[in-house]
Design a protein around this motif. Structure first.
Motif, short mmCIF file in Angstrom:
data_model
loop_
_atom_site.label_atom_id
_atom_site.label_comp_id
_atom_site.label_asym_id
_atom_site.label_seq_id
_atom_site.Cartn_x
_atom_site.Cartn_y
_atom_site.Cartn_z
N PRO A 228 -14.87 23.66 59.07
CA PRO A 228 -15.20 23.79 57.86
C PRO A 228 -15.58 22.37 57.10
CG PRO A 228 -13.38 25.13 57.95
CD PRO A 228 -13.59 24.28 58.94
N PRO B 256 -20.71 20.16 55.88
CA PRO B 256 -21.81 19.58 55.01
C PRO B 256 -22.59 18.35 55.80
CG PRO B 256 -19.63 19.91 53.74
CD PRO B 256 -19.51 20.32 55.30
N ASN C 47 -25.33 20.54 57.59
CA ASN C 47 -26.11 21.04 56.60
C ASN C 47 -25.75 20.85 55.23
OD1 ASN C 47 -27.93 22.50 55.06
ND2 ASN C 47 -28.02 24.28 56.23
N ASN D 256 -26.42 21.43 52.24
CA ASN D 256 -26.63 22.83 51.31
C ASN D 256 -26.17 23.91 51.81
OD1 ASN D 256 -28.42 21.07 49.83
ND2 ASN D 256 -30.10 21.16 51.39
N ALA D 257 -25.32 24.10 52.88
CA ALA D 257 -24.78 25.32 53.20
C ALA D 257 -23.40 25.53 52.55
CB ALA D 257 -24.62 25.05 54.91
N LYS D 258 -22.96 26.71 52.53
CA LYS D 258 -21.88 27.04 51.93
C LYS D 258 -20.49 26.85 53.03
CE LYS D 258 -23.62 31.31 49.35
NZ LYS D 258 -23.59 32.64 49.39
N VAL D 259 -19.58 26.48 52.24
CA VAL D 259 -18.36 26.36 52.86
C VAL D 259 -17.08 27.28 52.36
CG1 VAL D 259 -16.42 24.74 53.67
CG2 VAL D 259 -18.83 23.79 53.22
N ASP E 72 -20.84 30.70 56.47
CA ASP E 72 -21.38 32.17 56.09
C ASP E 72 -22.66 32.47 56.76
OD1 ASP E 72 -22.59 34.39 54.93
OD2 ASP E 72 -22.42 33.55 52.86
N GLU F 125 -25.94 33.84 55.24
CA GLU F 125 -26.66 32.85 54.49
C GLU F 125 -27.50 32.06 55.76
OE1 GLU F 125 -25.67 28.78 52.12
OE2 GLU F 125 -24.51 29.29 53.63
N TRP F 126 -26.80 31.66 56.47
CA TRP F 126 -27.50 31.01 57.88
C TRP F 126 -28.68 31.70 58.28
CZ3 TRP F 126 -27.02 26.29 59.99
CH2 TRP F 126 -26.06 25.05 59.49
N LYS G 193 -31.20 31.99 55.18
CA LYS G 193 -31.65 30.68 54.54
C LYS G 193 -32.02 29.75 55.39
CE LYS G 193 -29.84 30.28 49.92
NZ LYS G 193 -29.05 29.64 49.01
N TRP G 194 -31.29 29.48 56.67
CA TRP G 194 -31.37 28.11 57.32
C TRP G 194 -32.05 28.48 58.65
CZ3 TRP G 194 -31.04 25.42 53.23
CH2 TRP G 194 -29.90 25.75 52.49
#
Length: 155
Positions: A22, A26, A29, A31-34, A37, A40-41, A44-45
């Protein structure tokens, strides 16, 4: 350590989630959640139709690295993003990583690779410079780099 390249045709991000601590999300990425997720990837990514992701496996068949290639400026350019090497694969694997990235980009028909790297990430910056990437610009703590790929048929 010999790394082998495996295209992630199924879009399976569970191996990435398993190898990525975890606290390193950052770095890969910002901007990604920790914690990681997977939805989300996907959304969004890595959700573009032309996004292609890969795993790098060690001699024992363990996933020890990940990267994605997006379409860059023009279809003959691929943009390297979301590069990760697990801690046990770091140290000496940089040239092998860049070779596998170049191989993957060529397989997708790319003539050039671009990437962005944080200026304070000296090991990555030096690895790309050693692999022949040229620095195009520096902005907001990030270097933009490019590598023209030789056509192996003519090259």
């Amino acid at each position: 350590m010999a790394l082998t390249l495996h295209r992630n045709r199924e879009g399976d991000l569970a191996p990435l989630a398993a190898m990525l601590p975890p606290e390193e999300i950052p770095l890969m990425n910002p901007n990604a959640k920790v914690p990681f997720d997977e939805m989300e990837w996907h959304r969004k990514w890595l959700g573009e139709l032309d996004d292609v992701s890969y795993y790098l496996r060690d001699d024992a068949g363990r996933d020890v690295g990940f990267f994605a290639l997006r379409v860059g400026i023009g279809p003959e350019v691929r943009h390297l993003t979301y590069v990760y090497l697990s801690e046990e694969a770091r140290g000496g694997a940089a040239s092998e990583l860049t070779e596998r990235v170049e191989q993957a980009a060529r397989d997708l028909g790319a003539l050039a690779l671009t990437l962005k790297v944080e200026l304070d990430n000296a090991p990555a910056l030096n690895a790309y410079l050693s692999a022949g990437y040229q620095e195009l610009s520096r902005r907001q703590g990030t270097a933009t780099m490019r590598l023209d790929l030789e056509d192996e048929r003519t090259g």
